[in-house]
Design a protein around this motif. Structure first.
Motif, PDB file in Angstrom:
ATOM      1  N   VAL A  63     -39.946 -11.646 -19.476  1.00  0.00           N
ATOM      2  CA  VAL A  63     -39.542 -11.785 -20.874  1.00  0.00           C
ATOM      3  C   VAL A  63     -40.593 -11.166 -21.792  1.00  0.00           C
ATOM      4  N   VAL A  64     -41.853 -11.432 -21.519  1.00  0.00           N
ATOM      5  CA  VAL A  64     -42.933 -10.882 -22.348  1.00  0.00           C
ATOM      6  C   VAL A  64     -42.933  -9.360 -22.273  1.00  0.00           C
ATOM      7  N   GLN A  65     -42.785  -8.824 -21.084  1.00  0.00           N
ATOM      8  CA  GLN A  65     -42.764  -7.378 -20.924  1.00  0.00           C
ATOM      9  C   GLN A  65     -41.583  -6.767 -21.674  1.00  0.00           C
ATOM     10  N   SER A  66     -40.423  -7.369 -21.557  1.00  0.00           N
ATOM     11  CA  SER A  66     -39.246  -6.860 -22.261  1.00  0.00           C
ATOM     12  C   SER A  66     -39.423  -6.977 -23.768  1.00  0.00           C
ATOM     13  N   ALA A  67     -40.015  -8.063 -24.222  1.00  0.00           N
ATOM     14  CA  ALA A  67     -40.244  -8.235 -25.656  1.00  0.00           C
ATOM     15  C   ALA A  67     -41.216  -7.189 -26.178  1.00  0.00           C
ATOM     16  N   ARG A  68     -42.235  -6.861 -25.414  1.00  0.00           N
ATOM     17  CA  ARG A  68     -43.190  -5.822 -25.831  1.00  0.00           C
ATOM     18  C   ARG A  68     -42.506  -4.468 -25.920  1.00  0.00           C
ATOM     19  N   ILE A  69     -41.638  -4.198 -24.956  1.00  0.00           N
ATOM     20  CA  ILE A  69     -40.900  -2.930 -24.985  1.00  0.00           C
ATOM     21  C   ILE A  69     -40.028  -2.869 -26.222  1.00  0.00           C
ATOM     22  N   LEU A  70     -39.333  -3.965 -26.511  1.00  0.00           N
ATOM     23  CA  LEU A  70     -38.483  -4.003 -27.702  1.00  0.00           C
ATOM     24  C   LEU A  70     -39.306  -3.869 -28.973  1.00  0.00           C
TER      25      LEU A  70
END
Length: 163
Positions: A63-70
């Motif tokens: 989730v953190v990785q996806s949020a950073r990408i977003l």
């Protein structure tokens, strides 16, 4: 103590052997069920808790990785539908995500509720909304569903023309 010794010496050798054997077996069973088994059960419980925590940590990292990408990708000019409600509906349907509830708010944003959405699909959906339709997340509340890789989310989404 003298009564016990009198009682013991009054027994035959065979009776003394059987009582000694029962005493040894009783102590062995007591040690096994009173000491070893609780320790083993506590160890197994610890392993289960560790496995669950590791799985949860993996989901959180995802989730953190996806949020950073977003977060790193600024909204681009929409290439698809410009109507926010239509974009949400079309992309959710295309990605197999069920929108539980969709409600406009007084600021022109859309409140969106999602239930039982796989984490990966959720972030892919948000990425498609942002990159292809210019829809961004103004506010998000995300909860994991225990024992599954799914999440529940309440989002406030807005189009590119909103600030």
């Amino acid at each position: 103590m003298t009564q016990v010794t009198k009682w013991w010496s009054a027994l035959t050798l065979r009776e003394q052997g059987l009582i000694a054997l029962m005493l040894i077996l009783g102590l062995g069973l007591g040690f096994f069920y009173g000491v070893l088994r609780p320790i083993n059960q506590h160890y197994d419980d610890g392993l289960r808790v560790l496995a669950a925590a590791s799985a949860e940590a993996g989901r959180v990292k995802s989730v953190v990785q996806s949020a950073r990408i977003l977060q790193s990708g600024a909204p681009t000019r929409p290439t698809g539908t410009t109507n926010v409600r239509a974009a949400i509906g079309e992309t959710a349907l295309a990605m197999g995500i069920t929108v539980t509830r969709l409600q406009p708010d007084q600021n022109g944003n859309l409140n969106v509720w999602l239930d039982a959405v796989p984490t990966r699909d959720f972030f892919r959906w948000l990425t498609v909304l942002q990159k292809n339709h210019g829809v961004s997340v103004a506010k998000a509340t995300v909860q994991s569903e225990d024992g599954t890789p799914n999440i529940r989310a309440q989002l406030v989404l807005r189009g590119l023309d909103r600030t």
